[in-house]
Design a protein around this motif. Structure first.
Motif, short mmCIF file in Angstrom:
data_model
loop_
_atom_site.label_atom_id
_atom_site.label_comp_id
_atom_site.label_asym_id
_atom_site.label_seq_id
_atom_site.Cartn_x
_atom_site.Cartn_y
_atom_site.Cartn_z
N PHE A 118 31.17 32.99 35.18
CA PHE A 118 31.80 34.23 34.73
C PHE A 118 32.82 34.73 35.76
O PHE A 118 33.97 35.03 35.44
CB PHE A 118 30.73 35.30 34.48
N ALA A 119 32.38 34.76 37.03
CA ALA A 119 33.26 35.27 38.09
C ALA A 119 34.50 34.40 38.22
O ALA A 119 35.62 34.90 38.34
CB ALA A 119 32.50 35.34 39.41
N TYR A 120 34.30 33.07 38.16
CA TYR A 120 35.43 32.15 38.30
C TYR A 120 36.42 32.36 37.17
O TYR A 120 37.62 32.50 37.38
CB TYR A 120 34.93 30.69 38.30
N LEU A 121 35.90 32.41 35.92
CA LEU A 121 36.78 32.51 34.77
C LEU A 121 37.46 33.88 34.68
O LEU A 121 38.61 33.99 34.26
CB LEU A 121 36.02 32.21 33.47
N TYR A 122 36.74 34.93 35.08
CA TYR A 122 37.36 36.26 35.01
C TYR A 122 38.53 36.35 35.98
O TYR A 122 39.59 36.87 35.67
CB TYR A 122 36.33 37.37 35.27
N ASN A 123 38.30 35.79 37.19
CA ASN A 123 39.38 35.73 38.17
C ASN A 123 40.57 34.94 37.66
O ASN A 123 41.71 35.36 37.76
CB ASN A 123 38.86 35.07 39.46
N LEU A 124 40.26 33.78 37.06
CA LEU A 124 41.32 32.92 36.53
C LEU A 124 42.09 33.66 35.43
O LEU A 124 43.33 33.66 35.41
CB LEU A 124 40.69 31.64 35.96
N LEU A 125 41.33 34.30 34.54
CA LEU A 125 41.95 35.02 33.42
C LEU A 125 42.91 36.10 33.92
O LEU A 125 44.08 36.15 33.51
CB LEU A 125 40.85 35.66 32.55
N ILE A 126 42.40 36.94 34.81
CA ILE A 126 43.23 38.08 35.25
C ILE A 126 44.39 37.60 36.12
O ILE A 126 45.50 38.13 36.03
CB ILE A 126 42.36 39.12 35.98
N THR A 127 44.14 36.61 36.92
CA THR A 127 45.23 36.07 37.75
C THR A 127 46.33 35.51 36.86
O THR A 127 47.51 35.74 37.09
CB THR A 127 44.69 34.96 38.68
N THR A 128 45.93 34.81 35.80
CA THR A 128 46.92 34.24 34.88
C THR A 128 47.66 35.35 34.13
O THR A 128 48.88 35.30 33.99
CB THR A 128 46.23 33.30 33.86
N MET A 129 46.91 36.34 33.68
CA MET A 129 47.52 37.41 32.90
C MET A 129 48.52 38.22 33.72
O MET A 129 49.50 38.72 33.20
CB MET A 129 46.45 38.38 32.36
N THR A 130 48.22 38.38 35.01
CA THR A 130 49.09 39.23 35.85
C THR A 130 50.13 38.42 36.61
O THR A 130 50.91 38.98 37.38
CB THR A 130 48.24 40.03 36.86
N ALA A 131 50.15 37.10 36.39
CA ALA A 131 51.03 36.23 37.18
C ALA A 131 52.50 36.64 37.06
O ALA A 131 53.25 36.54 38.03
CB ALA A 131 50.85 34.79 36.73
N ASN A 132 52.89 37.13 35.90
CA ASN A 132 54.31 37.49 35.73
C ASN A 132 54.55 38.99 35.88
O ASN A 132 55.53 39.51 35.38
CB ASN A 132 54.80 37.00 34.37
N GLY A 133 53.62 39.65 36.55
CA GLY A 133 53.83 41.07 36.85
C GLY A 133 53.37 42.03 35.78
O GLY A 133 53.63 43.23 35.89
N ALA A 134 52.71 41.52 34.73
CA ALA A 134 52.25 42.43 33.69
C ALA A 134 51.16 43.34 34.23
O ALA A 134 50.37 42.95 35.09
CB ALA A 134 51.72 41.64 32.50
N LYS A 135 51.17 44.57 33.73
CA LYS A 135 50.08 45.49 34.04
C LYS A 135 49.12 45.52 32.88
O LYS A 135 49.45 45.03 31.79
CB LYS A 135 50.66 46.87 34.32
N GLY A 136 47.97 46.10 33.11
CA GLY A 136 47.03 46.09 32.00
C GLY A 136 45.80 46.93 32.24
O GLY A 136 45.67 47.63 33.25
N VAL A 137 44.92 46.87 31.25
CA VAL A 137 43.67 47.61 31.29
C VAL A 137 42.56 46.66 30.86
O VAL A 137 42.76 45.83 29.97
CB VAL A 137 43.73 48.86 30.37
#
Lengths: 439, 407
Positions: free
Chosen positions: A220-239
């Motif tokens: 879970f920890a690995y995938l959550y990190n991967l998910l958020i890192t990927t989502m924010t890679a291009n500078g997107a913000k989020g909730v």
């Protein structure tokens, strides 16, 4: 005559004055430091707008990301496209509708089976039959896929196993090889919401700890990190949102051990206890008498209790002896509850710390729903709580929300976004969204 | 006397400024002068303003007036930039007064019919506060026979008996959606009555200043067997038995007033009034139903109103024999405390400005016109009971006209 004329003048003046209504000056909504021009929503059934045990057009239209996106319109939000079922197939997967009440007050539900969007079934060796739905093609902002776990977001063949994901992909099952994470990040976006993780605990819980497993903590920890890192890679913000306590939903709180035992004892006063097959430790299960801490699922057919069942010890009444315990799939026993809670609190700690490290807004759904379970909530003159049907927040499946519940959740997301990014996205009018629909 | 005045003025800002659902439109001459009149004896409206002053009227009066008004409110829900307005609905508070006594007798009889309380707010069926209130139409008429006696040339007293007739019609949405997603509706409609009294004393001081002190008692309108109509989905109808009745008591609070009249010249009249309204009587709005069920319980919504105060001032200039010009204004404090403001009475501190014209149509016939602008200050509130959260502001434009025949 003269008076009459005067009176007419007065009336005319009055009508004119009534035209100047009082006004309040509200500041123009702002997006603060966020950019809502392309908002995408990542998540599971809650994100898709699943309700009443199914995904259907009316539920999709009331999904919380859709509500958030509407509210973002005044702060630079772009168009928000959802993979809606067509009007002809508006009932999508089918769903439950309330048709009335029994004399004892228990609800009667019936499945809606017309105008479905089912296009067929695909047998997947080693997995089973996958229901396939009418394909959706076109732009996409709401990526909610009912049933998806965080654990599955990098699994390439997942698009062949989940019909709700399959319908969004161009290829047909079993030929898909695009993972969920690849799919959602294929096109650029400026803002995202992410509410994944629920099914990593809920799948285990709703199957009474029998049909599924809790996602491993490290995974879970690995995938959550991967998910958020990927989502924010291009500078997107989020909730992002935390995972609710599974025991805060009516699915586990409606049919209770004391209530069932009480009903059984009314018919048969000798009965002392209900027996369940409970978790001891690890994977060891043993029969024991049920207590109020053991939770029956909403779908438990209580009529089975007392029915004769064949056992190695002879024919015994179902659920009333240690040799004929209630099946594991109907009970989330106290130890399973504790185990689930332990995992959920780890998941939530992970979600919060990853969000903090990326500077994302957090809607703490765990705390919010826990508080509603304990205290209820009053919104715009409507008193709501976590009770099944009468509570107004949870839909007929006891897990997913009503339109009003989704509107409340949308507002909590908006509050979290506004607090983090200094934006002033206006809140949705909760009173405008219905609760459970009664016939 | 001057000392008392100064004291009253000094108190004013501290007490800030009375309203709730009180309607202050009880005579066009008085409205023109800031709705003052406790310390003056001007016309038949003294039956309301100060029954003690009725015996000091030099003539007999029959008069009637109406002040049609539209109470306009706007609501901005917290955290949004939307605005919701009340519909323009005309409420017509009216007055009728008769005062009669033999020439040079020390006594006079009076009768007043007036509307001291009421409210008409229609927010519609789709606004965010619909589960609190959609529409309220409240009217309270008072019928007040009065006797006033002049004790000396300088002091008179008077008292009246009040019979009150009240009607209420309120609707709100019920959070029980039908298959189309439409909410249910509740309508409570009924009428009732109550009793009270009204007394006052009126002095002419040596300095020429006139003073009035009055008390108008609390009147509790008790409604029995009002109609309670619930429109709910068919599967829940058994939980909302029909027909059903409700009972409720609405306290119309007592008001204590002191007023001063100054008559520096033949042309000028000044008036100053101070009122204290015992709104603390309005603790809760309680509806008891004849038939209750697990879903339909008696309701007890807290109101927790607090006493409210009004300071009013006004002047009249008798320009010539035929014409009089009037102006005035006032400040009033809110009766609804923070966290207890409700949309059907979006109460707030307020100010108002008034003007008026008096014209002598004939030697015994007066035509009086009045105009009032009232503004309720914006108030941002989260109701403790309903959690309805937002900002209200309201204003009212009130023209008025009356005819008085006197002899």
């Amino acid at each position: 005559m003269k008076n009459l004329k005067l009176y007419i003048y007065i009336l005319a003046g009055f009508v004119w004055l009534s035209a100047c209504k009082p006004e309040l000056h509200t500041p123009k909504p702002s997006s603060g430091s966020a950019d809502f021009s392309r908002y995408i929503a990542v998540g599971n059934s809650l994100t898709a707008g699943y309700a009443d045990g199914g995904l259907y057009r009316a539920g999709q239209l009331n999904s919380y990301p859709s509500i958030i996106a509407q509210q973002m319109q005044s702060t630079g939000g772009g168009t928000f496209t959802q993979p809606l079922f067509s009007a002809d197939q508006a009932n999508g997967s089918g769903y439950l509708s309330l048709t009335g009440f029994n004399p004892d007050g228990t609800p009667i539900t019936a499945p809606v089976t017309s105008n479905l969007a089912i296009r067929g079934f695909q047998a997947i060796p080693g997995f089973g039959n996958v229901t396939l739905y009418t394909k959706y093609t076109g732009d996409l902002n709401n990526f909610g896929v009912p049933g998806i776990k965080l654990q599955q977001i990098t699994y390439a063949p997942y698009g062949n196993l989940n019909g709700y994901f399959e319908r969004l992909l161009p290829g047909n099952s079993p030929t898909n090889t695009t993972s969920y994470l690849q799919f959602v990040t294929a096109k650029p976006f400026t803002f995202f919401s992410n509410w994944l993780g629920n099914n990593d605990a809920l799948g285990y819980a709703t199957s009474g700890g029998a049909g599924d497993v809790l996602t491993d903590k490290n995974t879970f920890a690995y995938l959550y990190n991967l998910l958020i890192t990927t989502m924010t890679a291009n500078g997107a913000k989020g909730v992002v949102a935390t995972v609710p306590d599974v025991t805060s939903i009516p699915y586990f709180n409606t049919i209770t051990v004391p209530a069932v035992l009480g009903a059984v004892q009314k018919a048969n006063p000798q009965v002392q206890a209900l027996y369940i097959n409970a978790l001891v430790s690890g994977t060891t299960y043993a029969p024991r008498a049920a207590t109020a801490k053991d939770l029956f699922v909403l779908t438990f057919p209580t009529s089975k209790i007392g029915q004769p069942v064949e056992t190695p010890y002879g024919t015994l009444p179902y659920g009333l002896t240690p040799y004929s315990p209630i099946d594991n799939q109907y009970v989330l026993d106290a130890n399973e509850v504790a185990l689930t809670e332990n995992y959920v609190s780890f998941y939530n700690a992970t979600i919060k710390s990853v969000a903090a490290s990326k500077g994302l807004a957090v809607f703490d759904a765990y705390t919010f729903l826990q508080n509603i379970k304990q205290n209820g909530i009053v919104v715009q003159g409507v008193s709501l709580n976590s009770n099944y049907i009468s509570g107004g927040i949870f839909s007929l499946d006891g897990v997913h929300l009503t339109p009003r519940g989704y509107a409340i959740v949308a507002n909590e997301f908006i509050k979290a976004i506004n607090a983090k990014y200094g934006s002033t996205v206006p809140l949705a009018d909760v009173a405008n969204y219905p609760g459970v629909k009664f016939p | 006397m001057r000392k008392i005045l100064l004291l009253a003025l000094a108190l004013a800002p501290v007490l800030s400024f009375a309203q709730g659902f009180q309607v202050n439109l009880e005579g066009e001459k008085q409205i023109g002068m800031g709705h003052t009149g406790t310390g003056l004896a001007q016309d038949g409206a003294s039956v309301f303003f100060n029954p003690g002053a009725v015996a000091m009227l030099t003539e007999n009066y029959v008069q009637g007036g109406v002040s049609p008004l539209v109470f306009q409110s706007v609501f901005n829900p917290s955290g949004t930039n939307e605005q919701f307005h009340t519909a323009n609905k005309i409420a017509p508070p009216f007055t009728f007064y008769g005062v009669w006594g033999p020439k040079d007798a020390i006594w006079k009889l009076g009768l007043g019919v007036y509307t001291p309380f009421g409210g008409l707010t229609d927010w519609g069926t789709t606004w965010p506060g619909k589960y609190s209130s959609e529409k309220l139409d409240l009217k309270a008429f008072y019928f007040q026979p009065t006797l006033s006696v002049k004790l000396t040339d300088y002091i008179s007293i008077g008292a009246g008996f009040v019979y009150n007739r009240g009607t209420v019609d309120l609707t709100q949405a019920l959070p029980l959606a039908n298959n189309a997603g439409q909410p249910g509706q509740a309508e409570l409609k009924g009428s009732g009555h109550g009793y009270g009294w009204n007394a006052g004393i009126y002095f002419k001081t040596e300095s020429g200043v006139t003073v009035g002190i009055t008390h108008r008692s609390q009147v509790t309108t008790t409604i029995n067997n009002g109609n309670a109509v619930f429109t709910v989905p068919a599967s829940l109808q058994a939980e909302f038995p029909q027909p059903n009745q409700f009972s409720a008591s609405i306290p119309l609070p007592a008001t204590n007033s002191i007023g001063f009249g100054f008559h520096p010249s033949n042309k000028w009249t000044y008036a100053l009034d101070f009122n204290a309204v015992n709104w603390h009587a309005y603790k809760a709005l309680i509806f008891d139903y004849k038939y209750t069920t697990p879903l339909l319980q008696n309701t007890n919504e807290p109101r927790q109103y607090q006493d409210a105060f009004t300071l009013r001032a006004g002047a009249q200039y008798q320009a010539c024999q035929k014409w009089a010009i009037r102006f005035g204004g006032g400040l009033a404090s809110a009766a609804a405390p923070d966290a207890y403001v409700t949309p059907e009475v979006p109460d707030a501190a307020r100010y108002y400005l008034t003007g008026g014209l008096g014209y002598k149509l004939a030697s015994r016939l007066d035509l009086d016109l009045s105009f009032e602008y009232e503004h309720l200050f914006a108030r941002t509130q989260t109701n403790a009971y309903t959690q309805l959260s937002g900002t209200y502001t309201s204003h009212v434009y009130i023209p008025g006209i009356s005819l008085s025949y006197h002899w």
